[in-house]
Scaffold this motif. Structure first.
Motif, PDB file in Angstrom:
ATOM      1  N   ASN A 188      16.602  -9.244 101.165  1.00  0.00           N
ATOM      2  CA  ASN A 188      16.677 -10.476 101.167  1.00  0.00           C
ATOM      3  C   ASN A 188      16.665 -11.293  99.900  1.00  0.00           C
ATOM      4  O   ASN A 188      17.349 -12.716 100.152  1.00  0.00           O
ATOM      5  N   GLU A 189      16.072 -10.838  98.767  1.00  0.00           N
ATOM      6  CA  GLU A 189      16.640 -11.344  97.480  1.00  0.00           C
ATOM      7  C   GLU A 189      18.073 -11.512  97.310  1.00  0.00           C
ATOM      8  O   GLU A 189      18.674 -12.206  96.904  1.00  0.00           O
ATOM      9  N   GLN A 190      18.542 -10.509  97.377  1.00  0.00           N
ATOM     10  CA  GLN A 190      19.997 -10.264  97.214  1.00  0.00           C
ATOM     11  C   GLN A 190      20.938 -11.162  98.094  1.00  0.00           C
ATOM     12  O   GLN A 190      21.840 -11.861  97.628  1.00  0.00           O
ATOM     13  N   VAL A 191      20.562 -11.052  99.317  1.00  0.00           N
ATOM     14  CA  VAL A 191      21.508 -11.834 100.343  1.00  0.00           C
ATOM     15  C   VAL A 191      21.199 -13.332 100.113  1.00  0.00           C
ATOM     16  O   VAL A 191      22.295 -14.155 100.050  1.00  0.00           O
ATOM     17  N   ALA A 192      20.150 -14.048  99.512  1.00  0.00           N
ATOM     18  CA  ALA A 192      19.982 -15.218  98.940  1.00  0.00           C
ATOM     19  C   ALA A 192      20.981 -15.503  98.029  1.00  0.00           C
ATOM     20  O   ALA A 192      21.106 -16.684  97.747  1.00  0.00           O
ATOM     21  N   LYS A 193      21.500 -14.697  97.187  1.00  0.00           N
ATOM     22  CA  LYS A 193      22.467 -14.904  96.080  1.00  0.00           C
ATOM     23  C   LYS A 193      23.924 -14.816  96.382  1.00  0.00           C
ATOM     24  O   LYS A 193      24.778 -15.061  95.530  1.00  0.00           O
ATOM     25  N   ILE A 194      24.197 -14.322  97.762  1.00  0.00           N
ATOM     26  CA  ILE A 194      25.580 -14.220  97.749  1.00  0.00           C
ATOM     27  C   ILE A 194      26.363 -15.493  97.723  1.00  0.00           C
ATOM     28  O   ILE A 194      25.899 -16.448  98.283  1.00  0.00           O
ATOM     29  N   SER A 195      27.665 -15.384  97.238  1.00  0.00           N
ATOM     30  CA  SER A 195      28.595 -16.535  97.280  1.00  0.00           C
ATOM     31  C   SER A 195      30.201 -16.239  97.154  1.00  0.00           C
ATOM     32  O   SER A 195      30.196 -14.992  96.440  1.00  0.00           O
ATOM     33  N   ILE A 196      30.988 -16.551  97.854  1.00  0.00           N
ATOM     34  CA  ILE A 196      32.307 -16.497  97.903  1.00  0.00           C
ATOM     35  C   ILE A 196      33.039 -17.588  97.572  1.00  0.00           C
ATOM     36  O   ILE A 196      33.188 -18.446  98.309  1.00  0.00           O
ATOM     37  N   SER A 197      33.494 -17.328  96.439  1.00  0.00           N
ATOM     38  CA  SER A 197      34.659 -18.356  95.948  1.00  0.00           C
ATOM     39  C   SER A 197      35.778 -18.303  96.957  1.00  0.00           C
ATOM     40  O   SER A 197      35.997 -17.527  97.504  1.00  0.00           O
ATOM     41  N   PRO A 234      26.739 -10.006 109.618  1.00  0.00           N
ATOM     42  CA  PRO A 234      25.376 -10.716 109.980  1.00  0.00           C
ATOM     43  C   PRO A 234      25.952 -12.337 109.875  1.00  0.00           C
ATOM     44  O   PRO A 234      26.644 -12.725 108.905  1.00  0.00           O
ATOM     45  N   PRO A 235      25.192 -13.277 110.415  1.00  0.00           N
ATOM     46  CA  PRO A 235      25.716 -14.703 110.440  1.00  0.00           C
ATOM     47  C   PRO A 235      25.491 -15.312 108.802  1.00  0.00           C
ATOM     48  O   PRO A 235      26.307 -16.112 108.546  1.00  0.00           O
ATOM     49  N   VAL A 236      24.736 -14.813 108.148  1.00  0.00           N
ATOM     50  CA  VAL A 236      24.507 -15.174 106.720  1.00  0.00           C
ATOM     51  C   VAL A 236      25.825 -15.046 105.785  1.00  0.00           C
ATOM     52  O   VAL A 236      26.495 -15.902 105.207  1.00  0.00           O
ATOM     53  N   PHE A 237      26.361 -13.881 106.357  1.00  0.00           N
ATOM     54  CA  PHE A 237      27.700 -13.482 105.664  1.00  0.00           C
ATOM     55  C   PHE A 237      29.080 -14.267 106.247  1.00  0.00           C
ATOM     56  O   PHE A 237      30.033 -14.583 105.549  1.00  0.00           O
ATOM     57  N   ARG A 238      28.890 -14.438 107.591  1.00  0.00           N
ATOM     58  CA  ARG A 238      29.886 -15.248 108.148  1.00  0.00           C
ATOM     59  C   ARG A 238      29.865 -16.947 107.583  1.00  0.00           C
ATOM     60  O   ARG A 238      30.902 -17.350 107.138  1.00  0.00           O
ATOM     61  N   ALA A 239      28.697 -17.324 107.377  1.00  0.00           N
ATOM     62  CA  ALA A 239      28.687 -18.745 106.705  1.00  0.00           C
ATOM     63  C   ALA A 239      29.167 -18.590 105.225  1.00  0.00           C
ATOM     64  O   ALA A 239      29.798 -19.564 104.899  1.00  0.00           O
ATOM     65  N   ALA A 240      28.882 -17.598 104.475  1.00  0.00           N
ATOM     66  CA  ALA A 240      29.321 -17.544 103.216  1.00  0.00           C
ATOM     67  C   ALA A 240      30.931 -17.489 103.291  1.00  0.00           C
ATOM     68  O   ALA A 240      31.587 -18.070 102.232  1.00  0.00           O
ATOM     69  N   LEU A 241      31.477 -16.770 104.185  1.00  0.00           N
ATOM     70  CA  LEU A 241      32.781 -16.616 104.388  1.00  0.00           C
ATOM     71  C   LEU A 241      33.645 -17.895 104.977  1.00  0.00           C
ATOM     72  O   LEU A 241      34.737 -18.060 104.678  1.00  0.00           O
ATOM     73  N   ARG A 242      32.795 -18.723 105.560  1.00  0.00           N
ATOM     74  CA  ARG A 242      33.042 -20.013 106.110  1.00  0.00           C
ATOM     75  C   ARG A 242      34.343 -19.858 106.880  1.00  0.00           C
ATOM     76  O   ARG A 242      35.429 -20.334 107.122  1.00  0.00           O
ATOM     77  N   VAL A 243      33.945 -19.068 107.996  1.00  0.00           N
ATOM     78  CA  VAL A 243      34.893 -18.743 109.023  1.00  0.00           C
ATOM     79  C   VAL A 243      34.083 -19.184 110.526  1.00  0.00           C
ATOM     80  O   VAL A 243      32.954 -19.500 110.577  1.00  0.00           O
ATOM     81  N   ASP A 244      34.888 -19.637 111.234  1.00  0.00           N
ATOM     82  CA  ASP A 244      34.531 -20.020 112.670  1.00  0.00           C
ATOM     83  C   ASP A 244      33.999 -18.828 113.418  1.00  0.00           C
ATOM     84  O   ASP A 244      34.851 -18.051 113.552  1.00  0.00           O
ATOM     85  N   TRP A 245      33.062 -19.106 114.579  1.00  0.00           N
ATOM     86  CA  TRP A 245      32.710 -18.093 115.296  1.00  0.00           C
ATOM     87  C   TRP A 245      31.998 -18.731 116.493  1.00  0.00           C
ATOM     88  O   TRP A 245      30.980 -19.101 116.413  1.00  0.00           O
TER      89      TRP A 245
END
Length: 294
Positions: A188-197, A234-245
């Motif tokens: 949970n700590e690491q997922v909170a830090k994910i960032s995709i430029s 997982p949804p949080v990674f989809r959001a970071a990738l900024r893709v439609d689902w």
């Protein structure tokens, strides 16, 4: 949650450091039931999860080790990655030691340059821990989808075997969270830090759309592979990738996943693992012939 004692015994504070020989000999037979299936079903999604850590993302996207790049040598990269999984969960102590040495030779060359927006070093044990954690997360999810819930002692045994995913690289055992509850906190700590430029997003979408494959293959598989890849995220990674689902996408994916699970439940375990056992055989043959492992 109960509070920790204020002055834990010294032995609890400093667990015994296991030798590399002990770590290489770790049993991973339980983990193997699903980790190898994870590599087959959702490997691309797991790669995206790993690269959502900025240091891992830039390390892979800007790697100067040409013969290890997925976008330039996709077949070789797939072979070496899947061989790593085969060695980690099906191999013996010698297999793991040899493969770790080979991977170290590659990773030692992957370092950030002065113009990189993120500092990275592929030999960083913390980055290797994140990669191992993503693989473990995928393995646990897959196991529960196919075989049902992991609970109690079984869940803890499965989790402890996951350590081999990091120790087959350069991660010391002490970095693996001590139990499944500690892993949950770490995750949970690491997922909170994910960032995709934007740069890494373009690289990852190219991987998801199979842009590195020949056009005739891409036309046949790209759309379905892309939807499967995004569906497994997982949804949080989809959001970071900024893709439609969309809801339609989810219905499609649920139907695909249900059929994949039905097929896997009917398939003998040895059939599911056959490809990985062949890869392990290939690693051993390569070693005996003096050929590169990675």
């Amino acid at each position: 949650m109960t509070s920790e004692p204020s002055s834990p015994p010294a032995a609890a504070a400093t667990p015994r450091r296991r030798s590399r020989e002990e770590l290489d000999a770790l049993d991973s037979s339980f983990l193997a039931r699903s980790l190898l299936l994870t590599g087959t079903l959702s490997g691309t999604a797991n790669v995206i999860m790993q690269l959502a850590n900025p240091a891992v993302g830039y390390g892979v996207a800007r790697s100067t080790v040409e013969n290890g790049r997925l976008d330039k040598h996709p077949i070789k990269r797939a072979r070496t990655t899947l061989s790593y999984l085969a060695v980690a969960v099906l191999g013996n102590a010698e297999d793991r030691k040899r493969y770790r040495k080979a991977v170290t030779g590659q990773h030692a060359q992957v370092r950030s340059s002065g113009d990189s927006p993120v500092e990275y070093n592929a030999m960083n044990p913390e980055l290797q821990r994140w990669v191992a954690a993503c693989l473990y997360y995928g393995a646990e999810e897959t196991y529960q989808l196919v075989y049902g819930p992991l609970e109690g002692a079984d869940r803890e045994r499965f989790y402890q075997q996951g350590m081999v995913l990091g120790t087959t690289l350069q991660m010391p055992a002490e970095l693996w969270p001590e139990d499944r509850a500690a892993f949950e906190r770490y995750w949970n700590e690491q997922v909170a830090k994910i960032s995709i430029s934007d740069e890494i997003r373009a690289f990852l979408l190219g991987v998801a759309w199979t842009e590195y494959a020949p056009e005739r293959i891409r036309k046949r598989i790209a759309e379905d592979k892309y939807r499967r890849t995004i569906g497994y995220l997982p949804p949080v990674f989809r959001a970071a990738l900024r893709v439609d689902w969309t809801a339609t996408d989810q219905v499609w994916f649920d139907e695909y996943l249900a059929e994949a699970i039905r097929k896997e439940r009917r398939r003998p375990l040895w059939v599911s693992q056959l490809g990985y056992r062949l890869l392990l055989w290939d690693v051993r043959v390569r070693y005996r012939m003096g050929r590169r492992l990675v």
